[in-house]
Write a protein that holds these residues in place. Structure first.
Motif, PDB file in Angstrom:
ATOM      1  N   UNK A 225       0.856  -1.238  -0.154  1.00 52.80           N
ATOM      2  CA  UNK A 225      -0.009   0.043  -0.220  1.00 52.80           C
ATOM      3  C   UNK A 225       1.033   1.318   0.113  1.00 52.80           C
ATOM      4  N   UNK A 226       1.796   1.265   0.900  1.00 50.06           N
ATOM      5  CA  UNK A 226       2.639   2.345   0.908  1.00 50.06           C
ATOM      6  C   UNK A 226       3.522   2.768  -0.393  1.00 50.06           C
ATOM      7  N   UNK A 227       3.715   1.616  -0.997  1.00 43.64           N
ATOM      8  CA  UNK A 227       4.379   1.802  -2.297  1.00 43.64           C
ATOM      9  C   UNK A 227       3.418   2.180  -3.550  1.00 43.64           C
ATOM     10  N   UNK A 228       2.322   1.814  -3.393  1.00 44.88           N
ATOM     11  CA  UNK A 228       1.306   2.179  -4.441  1.00 44.88           C
ATOM     12  C   UNK A 228       0.570   3.349  -4.347  1.00 44.88           C
ATOM     13  N   UNK A 229       0.406   3.722  -3.047  1.00 46.08           N
ATOM     14  CA  UNK A 229      -0.752   4.837  -2.747  1.00 46.08           C
ATOM     15  C   UNK A 229      -0.456   6.077  -3.022  1.00 46.08           C
ATOM     16  N   UNK A 230       0.996   6.362  -3.265  1.00 43.47           N
ATOM     17  CA  UNK A 230       1.534   7.691  -3.975  1.00 43.47           C
ATOM     18  C   UNK A 230       1.264   7.930  -5.249  1.00 43.47           C
ATOM     19  N   UNK A 231       1.790   6.632  -6.049  1.00 43.39           N
ATOM     20  CA  UNK A 231       1.401   6.816  -7.473  1.00 43.39           C
ATOM     21  C   UNK A 231      -0.068   6.984  -7.802  1.00 43.39           C
ATOM     22  N   UNK A 232      -0.890   6.115  -6.973  1.00 39.30           N
ATOM     23  CA  UNK A 232      -2.588   6.312  -7.112  1.00 39.30           C
ATOM     24  C   UNK A 232      -2.844   7.881  -7.026  1.00 39.30           C
ATOM     25  N   UNK A 233      -2.382   8.432  -6.095  1.00 45.85           N
ATOM     26  CA  UNK A 233      -2.824   9.947  -5.825  1.00 45.85           C
ATOM     27  C   UNK A 233      -2.315  10.909  -7.004  1.00 45.85           C
ATOM     28  N   UNK A 234      -1.018  10.311  -7.500  1.00 45.54           N
ATOM     29  CA  UNK A 234      -0.393  11.037  -8.744  1.00 45.54           C
ATOM     30  C   UNK A 234      -1.501  10.775 -10.020  1.00 45.54           C
ATOM     31  N   UNK A 235      -1.585   9.491 -10.129  1.00 48.25           N
ATOM     32  CA  UNK A 235      -2.356   9.086 -11.425  1.00 48.25           C
ATOM     33  C   UNK A 235      -3.826   9.809 -11.217  1.00 48.25           C
ATOM     34  N   UNK A 236      -4.564   9.982 -10.121  1.00 47.59           N
ATOM     35  CA  UNK A 236      -5.651  10.807 -10.071  1.00 47.59           C
ATOM     36  C   UNK A 236      -5.544  12.060 -10.308  1.00 47.59           C
ATOM     37  N   UNK A 237      -4.431  12.855  -9.902  1.00 46.76           N
ATOM     38  CA  UNK A 237      -4.090  14.425 -10.288  1.00 46.76           C
ATOM     39  C   UNK A 237      -3.879  14.267 -11.618  1.00 46.76           C
ATOM     40  N   UNK A 238      -3.181  13.464 -12.235  1.00 45.22           N
ATOM     41  CA  UNK A 238      -2.837  13.575 -13.835  1.00 45.22           C
ATOM     42  C   UNK A 238      -4.001  13.317 -14.581  1.00 45.22           C
ATOM     43  N   UNK A 239      -4.789  12.389 -14.132  1.00 40.64           N
ATOM     44  CA  UNK A 239      -6.167  12.103 -14.825  1.00 40.64           C
ATOM     45  C   UNK A 239      -7.099  13.443 -14.945  1.00 40.64           C
ATOM     46  N   UNK A 240      -7.125  13.901 -13.731  1.00 36.33           N
ATOM     47  CA  UNK A 240      -8.080  15.113 -13.720  1.00 36.33           C
ATOM     48  C   UNK A 240      -7.455  16.252 -14.700  1.00 36.33           C
TER      49      UNK A 240
END
Length: 124
Positions: free
Chosen positions: A38-53
């Motif tokens: 979770x720790x490794x992936x969650x930061x990338x997921x937040x970035x993906x959300x921001x990039x998609x928006x």
């Protein structure tokens, strides 16, 4: 886990460790593995959300938010879960006005969860 540790972090406001460990059958090694992933992936997921928006790909942002919501749900982390659900809903409904602020809240909650997970791992 020591009482002092629990009081210092007030983890009950961030996650329900007892529920998580019960759901995992008390398997601390599995907990550590899930928390590390979770720790490794969650930061990338937040970035993906921001990039998609930023690209106007709100349905993609909703999908990533949904995935992140499931991940934080594994840790019985209600504040992060509700923040992810809010971002997911706002993305699906294309509510751009407050979406950036909702993502900021989600990031704060995910960071809080990651901080607690890191400290719990050190204690286990």
């Amino acid at each position: 886990m020591s009482q002092q540790f629990e009081n210092t972090l007030d983890i009950k406001n961030i996650m329900d460790l007892e529920t998580v460990l019960n759901n995992l059958g008390g398997d601390k090694e599995l907990f550590i593995e899930l928390a590390t992933i979770f720790s490794e992936e969650s930061f990338d997921q937040i970035k993906q959300i921001r990039d998609n928006i930023a690209k106007g790909e709100l349905q993609s942002a909703a999908m990533v938010s949904h995935t992140l919501k499931g991940a934080v749900g594994n840790f019985a982390a209600k504040p992060a879960y509700y923040a992810a659900a809010q971002v997911e809903k706002m993305s699906r409904d294309e509510q751009m006005n407050e979406l950036a602020e909702a993502v900021d809240v989600l990031e704060v909650e995910v960071n809080r969860l990651n901080s607690v997970l890191k400290k719990i791992i050190q204690e286990l």
